[in-house]
Write an enzyme that holds these catalytic residues in place. Sequence first.
Site, PDB file in Angstrom:
ATOM      1  N   LYS A   9      29.162   2.433 152.784  1.00  0.00           N
ATOM      2  CA  LYS A   9      27.934   1.866 153.364  1.00  0.00           C
ATOM      3  C   LYS A   9      27.138   2.965 154.048  1.00  0.00           C
ATOM      4  O   LYS A   9      27.681   3.762 154.801  1.00  0.00           O
ATOM      5  CB  LYS A   9      28.262   0.772 154.365  1.00  0.00           C
ATOM      6  CG  LYS A   9      27.024   0.169 155.019  1.00  0.00           C
ATOM      7  CD  LYS A   9      27.347  -1.070 155.818  1.00  0.00           C
ATOM      8  CE  LYS A   9      27.811  -0.713 157.193  1.00  0.00           C
ATOM      9  NZ  LYS A   9      27.838  -1.859 158.105  1.00  0.00           N
ATOM     10  N   SER A  25      16.667   1.792 139.733  1.00  0.00           N
ATOM     11  CA  SER A  25      17.562   2.586 140.558  1.00  0.00           C
ATOM     12  C   SER A  25      17.056   2.813 141.976  1.00  0.00           C
ATOM     13  O   SER A  25      15.960   2.406 142.349  1.00  0.00           O
ATOM     14  CB  SER A  25      17.876   3.938 139.910  1.00  0.00           C
ATOM     15  OG  SER A  25      16.763   4.800 140.009  1.00  0.00           O
ATOM     16  N   TYR A  58      21.461   0.871 140.880  1.00  0.00           N
ATOM     17  CA  TYR A  58      22.428   1.966 140.802  1.00  0.00           C
ATOM     18  C   TYR A  58      21.849   3.188 141.505  1.00  0.00           C
ATOM     19  O   TYR A  58      20.637   3.328 141.651  1.00  0.00           O
ATOM     20  CB  TYR A  58      22.806   2.285 139.353  1.00  0.00           C
ATOM     21  CG  TYR A  58      21.641   2.672 138.475  1.00  0.00           C
ATOM     22  CD1 TYR A  58      21.290   4.007 138.305  1.00  0.00           C
ATOM     23  CD2 TYR A  58      20.881   1.698 137.823  1.00  0.00           C
ATOM     24  CE1 TYR A  58      20.221   4.363 137.506  1.00  0.00           C
ATOM     25  CE2 TYR A  58      19.811   2.050 137.030  1.00  0.00           C
ATOM     26  CZ  TYR A  58      19.477   3.381 136.872  1.00  0.00           C
ATOM     27  OH  TYR A  58      18.410   3.728 136.092  1.00  0.00           O
ATOM     28  N   GLY A  73      11.370   1.303 140.270  1.00  0.00           N
ATOM     29  CA  GLY A  73      11.242   0.198 139.324  1.00  0.00           C
ATOM     30  C   GLY A  73      10.918  -1.121 140.004  1.00  0.00           C
ATOM     31  O   GLY A  73      10.343  -1.164 141.094  1.00  0.00           O
TER      32      GLY A  73
END
Length: 141
Positions: A9, A25, A58, A73
């Site tokens: 984290k 991503s 990702y 994106g």
Amino acid sequence: MLRSMCKSKIHRAKVTDANLNYVGSITIDENLMRASNIIEYEEVHVLNINNGARFITYALKGKRGSGIICVNGAASRCVQKDDLVIIVSYATYNENELISFNPRHIAVDKNNHYTDNCNNILQEQKITSDSVEPQYNLEHG
């Protein structure tokens, strides 16, 4: 039994950019990826503290030491520059692996530079919660 656990984290990182025209991503400063044990192309969950949005994408390696946290994106619609986010990755462990399980939780400063391993805070919270009677007995056997 297998359990899905929080493996890594990055806590309260500031979004430095949002790039709608990139193909998916989140770009993360390589120093933060190394410190939190997240590798390139690993699935991450991003939790936006400012607006409550949550999404899965990702990780891509960003320039080391730059502090970059750029959401790319379609997910860029879920953040604005300067929003605070939590970036989390999960992994599946069996019962034997959980004996030595040690997640990597890191904190960052206002420039997204690594400042502290949050595991110390987690350990303090665990000690406090261990002193409380569990509501349910989850042990089996």
